[in-house]
Design an enzyme around this catalytic site. Sequence first.
Site, mmCIF file in Angstrom:
data_model
loop_
_atom_site.group_PDB
_atom_site.id
_atom_site.type_symbol
_atom_site.label_atom_id
_atom_site.label_comp_id
_atom_site.label_asym_id
_atom_site.label_seq_id
_atom_site.Cartn_x
_atom_site.Cartn_y
_atom_site.Cartn_z
ATOM 1 N N PRO A 73 42.018 32.011 41.985
ATOM 2 C CA PRO A 73 42.604 31.688 40.680
ATOM 3 C C PRO A 73 43.823 32.541 40.363
ATOM 4 O O PRO A 73 43.823 33.765 40.577
ATOM 5 C CB PRO A 73 41.460 31.966 39.707
ATOM 6 C CG PRO A 73 40.220 31.737 40.522
ATOM 7 C CD PRO A 73 40.564 32.233 41.896
ATOM 8 N N CYS A 74 44.864 31.895 39.826
ATOM 9 C CA CYS A 74 46.118 32.598 39.584
ATOM 10 C C CYS A 74 46.245 33.249 38.201
ATOM 11 O O CYS A 74 47.088 34.143 38.039
ATOM 12 C CB CYS A 74 47.297 31.653 39.795
ATOM 13 S SG CYS A 74 47.308 30.212 38.687
#
Length: 319
Positions: A73-74
């Site tokens: 996840p960014c």
Amino acid sequence: MSLSSLELCAGAGGQAVGLEAAGFQHRALLEIEKDACDTLRLNRPNWHVLEADIQKFNATSYDGIDLLAGGLPCPPFSIAGKKLGAKDERNLFPAALRIIEQSRPRAVMIENVRGFLEAIFEDYREGFRSKMFKMGYMTGWRLLNASDYGVPQLRPRVVIVALRKDLSDKFDWPQVSGHNPRTVGETLYPLMSSRGWSGAAAWREGANEIAPTLVGGSKKHGGPDLGPTRAKKAWASLGVDGMGIAGEAPGPHDPISLKPRLTVPMAALIQGFPANWTFAGRKTAAYRQVGNAFPPPVAQAVATQIRQALSVRRLVRVG
């Protein structure tokens, strides 16, 4: 010679498609979102898809795989996620480190946003590199732009690659393509004209640049669109209405001067997915899968270099 892979946070399959094209066979793909899992199963019924939380996943049965890959996840490293890094509850790097320790892959490939390289995360990056070194890996990263690998989109992403110390000198980063990617108009014209829109040819000539970065959005967002105001202006300059996603391409009764919206299949082509890749779920969920994906051609380019590094070592052993 096929090599094995285990993929974390597989999403709709962008990285998985690239790894497959590079010659890796997936032993398992982990993804927590049901719609994305349905997409993977819809397109590749033979893939072993696990709808699972990687924070609860035990990878000891995958000990010795060739490649551990993932698009973590960014938000912990992005502007939209407030750049909380290690303090962000969505940070899955600790879980990935645990899984790497359990599965002991020969190589690791992780994709994330460009914010990962910002100065405020220098200690975090070096801490990650140090932990990997203690487990026996040499780790590096590069900022790669999707347009350098044939994707019709300006999409910079960080790719982290780690190889076992005895393999690290065999790896080279992929070379950029020797030619420009197709424009948005060239890429999308077959779909824009598919329902007989008379303005498709003129639209193609006006959409004569590559796309801005496609944005997937989050669950907190009310619906799918093409990003913040600056991104919408960039899309508008290409003749695209970025305020939402269309259910179908323009038809014969739409005006020639129409500024069309993208459909989910159009967005998927901009992201570099194969034309026959389909997405499960309603329009909003499907578009978010596309917008959050790792472009397959970029994944293929990096994975091909990893494969060559691993294969060289195997040939040396056989010889």
